[in-house]
Write an enzyme that holds these catalytic residues in place. Structure first.
Site, mmCIF file in Angstrom:
data_model
loop_
_atom_site.group_PDB
_atom_site.id
_atom_site.type_symbol
_atom_site.label_atom_id
_atom_site.label_comp_id
_atom_site.label_asym_id
_atom_site.label_seq_id
_atom_site.Cartn_x
_atom_site.Cartn_y
_atom_site.Cartn_z
ATOM 1 N N ASN A 102 0.853 -1.193 0.000
ATOM 2 C CA ASN A 102 0.000 0.000 0.000
ATOM 3 C C ASN A 102 0.886 1.239 0.000
ATOM 4 O OD1 ASN A 102 -2.595 1.555 0.784
ATOM 5 N ND2 ASN A 102 -1.147 2.146 2.379
ATOM 6 N N GLU A 103 0.582 2.177 -0.850
ATOM 7 C CA GLU A 103 1.300 3.451 -0.888
ATOM 8 C C GLU A 103 2.810 3.226 -0.706
ATOM 9 O OE1 GLU A 103 -0.666 6.435 1.573
ATOM 10 O OE2 GLU A 103 -2.428 6.345 0.279
ATOM 11 N N TYR A 146 -7.523 11.745 -2.145
ATOM 12 C CA TYR A 146 -8.421 12.254 -1.103
ATOM 13 C C TYR A 146 -8.813 13.691 -1.410
ATOM 14 C CZ TYR A 146 -7.572 8.197 1.858
ATOM 15 O OH TYR A 146 -7.540 6.918 2.361
ATOM 16 N N GLU A 163 -8.583 3.946 -2.621
ATOM 17 C CA GLU A 163 -8.810 4.859 -1.489
ATOM 18 C C GLU A 163 -9.282 6.190 -2.061
ATOM 19 O OE1 GLU A 163 -5.834 5.248 1.613
ATOM 20 O OE2 GLU A 163 -5.332 3.121 1.438
ATOM 21 N N GLN A 179 -13.526 5.575 4.845
ATOM 22 C CA GLN A 179 -13.527 4.147 5.093
ATOM 23 C C GLN A 179 -14.943 3.724 5.487
ATOM 24 O OE1 GLN A 179 -10.343 2.702 7.570
ATOM 25 N NE2 GLN A 179 -8.768 3.898 6.491
HETATM 26 O O1 AHR Z 1 -7.216 5.894 4.877
HETATM 27 C C1 AHR Z 1 -6.231 6.356 5.748
HETATM 28 C C2 AHR Z 1 -4.845 6.225 5.165
HETATM 29 O O2 AHR Z 1 -4.707 7.048 4.054
HETATM 30 C C3 AHR Z 1 -4.435 4.874 4.657
HETATM 31 O O3 AHR Z 1 -3.987 4.042 5.662
HETATM 32 C C4 AHR Z 1 -3.318 5.198 3.713
HETATM 33 O O4 AHR Z 1 -3.184 4.261 2.681
HETATM 34 C C5 AHR Z 1 -3.677 6.579 3.200
HETATM 35 O O5 AHR Z 1 -2.620 7.434 3.244
#
Ligand code: AHR
Length: 516
Positions: free
Chosen positions: A195-196, A263, A320, A369
């Site tokens: 992840n990332e 985001y 995400e 989430q």
């Molecule tokens: O969703 C919160 C965080 O955001 C996750 O753990 C990460 O992958 C992202 O930076």
């Protein structure tokens, strides 16, 4: 239940009053030119071991006084079942790259207490582990998406995890699963390779990450579809590098999909992101404007993918997405607790429209989430639960899961405030699996109602039903112990005129119509 009543509520040819709407928009929907199938997974979710996302939010344990089904909160499970959650990603997020799955199997009272270094350095009791995750997915009817630890784990550890979950052999690892009470393998649909990896997943360059993921992929080609840890935002180089990756002996790409994270931060400043409630109209506008930027990013990532993969075999998985505000006052900032308002519902709907417009490449998307964390569906407080406006956006768009996208042309004025400009009206359409035509309609302007004239090539004046989500305040929300402020109501402002569907919608609203 309210949702059932709403679904049954009908609107047939009821003429709107003289609306006097300030916004006038038109849209043409070509019902004779079906596009890509909208993967149900586009409406997927993400549940991380973070704050109260899982413990308290989903899992309370079988001995809890909170009503539960074998340890899972009954209220939350039933709410999620109504959403038809197509897939749930677990255990992270950043946490995935510190997670060692063996800490979360076997008798729960014997599991070690570890430290969640990713989120607040708190004790992690490991009560919700592999068995609890897979049984949860079965309970809510979701596909499974396991993010394996590439940051601090080994290929052997990852492979044994997959074997524990999904092997029908009599290997010792699969027998451990049986000894823990599960004879039949679970269905493991997707495996995320870290992840990332450009950040919390090991701080690698694209080239380094690609090499690590290919190494792990070599040992994980044993069933599930592999999803590479992809870019953030506009990191097109990352996507480019991953699209060049081959499997061993020059085999084609080992990746079924490549992820993208984005985001919506209202101010664009991670130090002062903006408040979830009580925000000025400028942050309403910037939130929707920044959400719409994702479409441009997707188009750029797609262009890179198209060059390497014109047949669109590799999917773009936005695993995400969602709003990220300043933490709720008084909460642990590492727990990412935030309120959820009508604005979040419009963000969700805007993202659905974007993903559906790109359904030929976007095959999965997971909101961050599921419960109690960031832009969650559901919030809990002890035994109490509220369904957020975001939950209702997911509920309204449920018929789009697995539908066939239809091409839509919209002509709309903009909603502008200061330097922010977004199209006031956004429309999407699809042919549902039930044969009906579904139309999603967003009015991003918080102040002005709109009249939208919809021309449906190939469809006559048919029966229209629908639901509308709106409120009088931009930050209207549902709160514990209060009557719901934000929930869908029957849509009653549509009529056929001169072969077109004339629809009136209030400011700051989302509508989903069904034509059959
Ligand atoms: O969703 C919160 C965080 O955001 C996750 O753990 C990460 O992958 C992202 O930076």
């Amino acid at each position: 239940m309210r949702a059932t009543a709403i679904a049954a509520a009908l609107l047939v040819y009821s003429a709107p009053s003289e609306s006097g709407a300030a916004i006038r928009a038109t849209a043409t929907i070509d019902t004779r030119a079906p596009g890509a199938q909208i993967a149900p997974e586009i409406f997927g979710q993400f549940a991380e071991e973070l704050g109260r996302g899982i413990e308290d939010g989903i899992w309370v344990g079988p001995d809890s006084s909170i009503p539960n089904i074998g340890g899972y909160r009954r209220d939350v499970v039933e709410a999620l079942q109504r959403l038809h959650v197509p897939v749930v990603r677990w255990p992270g997020g950043c946490y995935a790259d510190t997670y060692h799955w063996r800490n979360g199997i076997g008798p729960r009272d014997k599991r070690p207490v570890t430290v969640n270094y990713s989120w607040g350095g708190v004790e992690q009791r490991n009560q919700f582990g592999t068995d609890e995750y897979f049984n949860f997915a079965e309970l809510i009817g979701a596909k499974t998406y396991l993010s394996v630890n590439l940051g601090s784990g080994t290929p052997a550890e990852a492979r044994e995890w997959v074997e524990y979950v999904s092997s029908s052999l009599r290997s010792s690892v699969a027998d451990e699963r049986r000894a823990n009470g599960r004879e039949k393998p679970w269905k493991l649909d997707y495996v995320g390779l870290g992840n990332e990896m450009w950040g919390c997943g090991g701080d690698q360059t694209a080239e380094e990450a690609s090499a690590i993921m290919r190494r792990f992929a070599t040992y994980l080609q044993i069933g599930p579809k592999l999803i590479a840890s992809g870019a953030s935002d506009r990191d097109y180089h990352w996507t480019d590098v991953l699209m060049q990756a081959q499997g061993p002996y020059h085999a084609p790409s080992p990746f079924y999909g490549i992820s993208l994270h984005y985001y919506t931060v209202p101010t664009g400043n991670w130090e002062h992101k903006g408040s979830a409630i009580g925000f000025p109209e400028s942050e309403w506008a910037s939130t929707l404007g920044r959400t719409r930027q994702l479409e441009d990013m997707i188009e750029h990532h797609e262009a890179i993918m198209d060059k390497a993969d014109p047949q669109k075999k590799v999917g773009l998985m936005v695993d995400e997405w969602g709003t990220w505000y300043d933490p709720a006052p008084g909460s642990n900032p590492a727990f990412l607790v935030q309120e959820n308002t009508l604005r979040d519902a419009l963000v969700a709907a805007t993202n659905f429209h974007i993903f559906m417009r790109h359904a030929d490449r976007v095959r999965m998307a997971n909101i961050a989430q599921m419960v109690n964390v960031l832009q969650s569906m559901i919030r809990t407080d002890g035994a109490r639960m509220v369904l957020t406006p975001t939950y209702y956006a997911f509920l309204m768009y449920r018929p789009f899961q697995g539908a066939t996208a239809l091409s839509v042309n919209v002509s709309t004025p903009n909603y502008s405030l200061g330097s922010e400009t977004v199209p006031a009206i956004d429309v999407t359409a699809a042919r549902g699996r039930d044969g009906a035509t579904y139309i999603g309609l967003i009015n991003a302007d918080p102040n002005e109602s709109a009249d939208v004239s919809l021309a449906l090539n190939g469809a006559g004046a048919v029966r229209v039903t629908g639901e509308l989500l709106t409120a009088s305040k931009m930050d209207a929300r549902n709160d514990f112990g209060q009557p719901e402020q934000v929930h869908p109501v029957p849509f009653t402002s549509a009529r056929w005129s001169a072969g077109k569907l004339q629809v009136s919608v209030p400011g700051k609203s989302v509508a989903v119509l069904k034509l059959q």
